[in-house]
Design an enzyme around this catalytic site. Structure first.
Site, PDB file in Angstrom:
ATOM      1  N   VAL A 184       0.817  -1.154   0.019  1.00 55.09           N
ATOM      2  CA  VAL A 184      -0.100   0.085   0.032  1.00 55.09           C
ATOM      3  C   VAL A 184       0.986   1.319   0.020  1.00 55.09           C
ATOM      4  CG1 VAL A 184      -1.862   1.320   1.283  1.00 55.09           C
ATOM      5  CG2 VAL A 184      -1.841  -1.208   1.610  1.00 55.09           C
ATOM      6  N   CYS A 185       0.572   2.152  -1.031  1.00 50.87           N
ATOM      7  CA  CYS A 185       1.397   3.237  -0.931  1.00 50.87           C
ATOM      8  C   CYS A 185       3.052   3.311  -1.155  1.00 50.87           C
ATOM      9  CB  CYS A 185       0.977   4.334   0.262  1.00 50.87           C
ATOM     10  SG  CYS A 185       1.504   6.244  -0.048  1.00 50.87           S
ATOM     11  N   ALA A 186       3.578   3.868  -0.215  1.00 54.05           N
ATOM     12  CA  ALA A 186       5.048   3.683   0.113  1.00 54.05           C
ATOM     13  C   ALA A 186       5.641   2.313   0.575  1.00 54.05           C
ATOM     14  CB  ALA A 186       5.845   4.853   0.933  1.00 54.05           C
TER      15      ALA A 186
END
Length: 316
Positions: free
Chosen positions: A102-104
């Site tokens: 998720v994301c970074a």
């Protein structure tokens, strides 16, 4: 029951972690049973973050029994991920676990070497940094998420929600995923159709594998009747051995791989030709236009006509 392990490391972004906990934790089958067991894992029981301290009831050993592992993003100043966490992710990938970020969280997967040679995405503000630090990763900053079969990445936290719902749909079908989306007060499909934001890629195969030439041959003959027996014979293996080695080396089954290869062919034809849906169904090996429409939507989340309209500027 399918175990979903969520890896919490120092500096984990709390909302990124909450997304998979909530999505997978709320999924229910029609009989009310829970198909997923959710476990928050870490290198230590108490995980410091910028906002609070998270409690991780399970250690890294829990990753060994998980069918899916989700890695949330971490704060930019959190430092490199612990090597033993990266090693646990590599071991999980080697045994065929599905691993998503998720994301970074994509930075953690990249640090583990799991994104080498693959397309991947992350939050748009971090995409250039990901490309700079990990030049072997093909960074796609303009998509919501990328599904490579075994390894998946998403953009910001809201795109992580899309990705988790996508995995639920892939596992359990659209009806169960739609119910999970309602519980999350989120659309199962983004406005305008998810497909234009999703990249579907061929699952990786180790270089020099006996599967490499066979998969190339299969992609050249997608319009034919390709049964499991035909594909196994092309590799010079029994059907049982072929199926086992295929999953070990690609993280998916031969028939799932074949479906995605046919969808990729159809996507190309929808983008680059004026052929009718009926003709494309035959060229990609779906047999009928009805089967093509149903399977294409199952994989991409949109219809062939809507996909063509998004990429060609108007339906044909």
């Amino acid at each position: 029951m399918h175990t979903v392990a969520i890896l919490a490391l120092d500096g984990t972004v709390v909302y990124d972690l909450a997304v998979p906990v909530e999505v997978f934790g709320r999924v229910r089958l029609p009989d009310g049973s829970r198909p997923y067991r959710v476990r928050v894992c870490g290198t230590q029981p108490d995980v410091p973050t910028a906002a609070c301290t998270l409690h991780a009831p399970w250690g890294l050993e829990a990753l060994a029994g998980a069918g899916t592992i989700v890695v949330p993003g971490r704060e930019e100043d959190a430092g490199p991920p612990p090597e033993r966490a990266l090693e646990a992710l590599r071991d999980a990938a080697a045994r065929g676990a599905r691993i998503a970020s998720v994301c970074a969280g994509a930075f953690t997967l990249a640090a583990a070497g799991l994104l080498d040679g693959l397309p991947a995405t992350t939050h748009w503000a971090a995409a250039a940094r990901l490309a700079e630090l990990y030049p072997r990763v093909e960074v796609r900053p303009d998509v919501l998420y990328v599904d490579n079969g075994q390894v998946l990445t998403s953009a910001g936290a809201s795109a992580g929600l899309d990705l988790c719902l996508h995995m639920v749909r892939r596992d359990l079908g659209s009806a169960v995923a739609a119910d999970a989306a309602r519980l999350a007060v989120a659309p199962l499909e983004r406005e305008g159709g998810q497909a234009q934001y999703i990249v579907h890629e061929r699952p990786p195969v180790p270089r020099g594998s006996r599967l490499e030439p066979a998969l190339s041959w299969i992609e050249d003959h997608l319009g034919e009747d390709l049964t499991l027996d035909v594909m196994a014979a092309r590799c010079g293996m029994s059907t049982r051995t072929f199926g086992r080695r295929f999953r070990e080396q690609t993280g998916t089954t031969p028939l799932q791989w074949l479906l995605r290869a046919r969808v990729r062919r159809a996507q190309y034809l929808l983008e680059h030709s004026d052929h009718s849906v009926e003709r494309i169904a035959g060229q990609a090996g779906f047999g009928s236009a009805t089967a093509f429409r149903e399977r294409f939507k199952r994989v991409t989340g949109t219809t062939p006509q809507a996909y063509r309209a998004a990429f060609r500027g108007g339906a044909r």
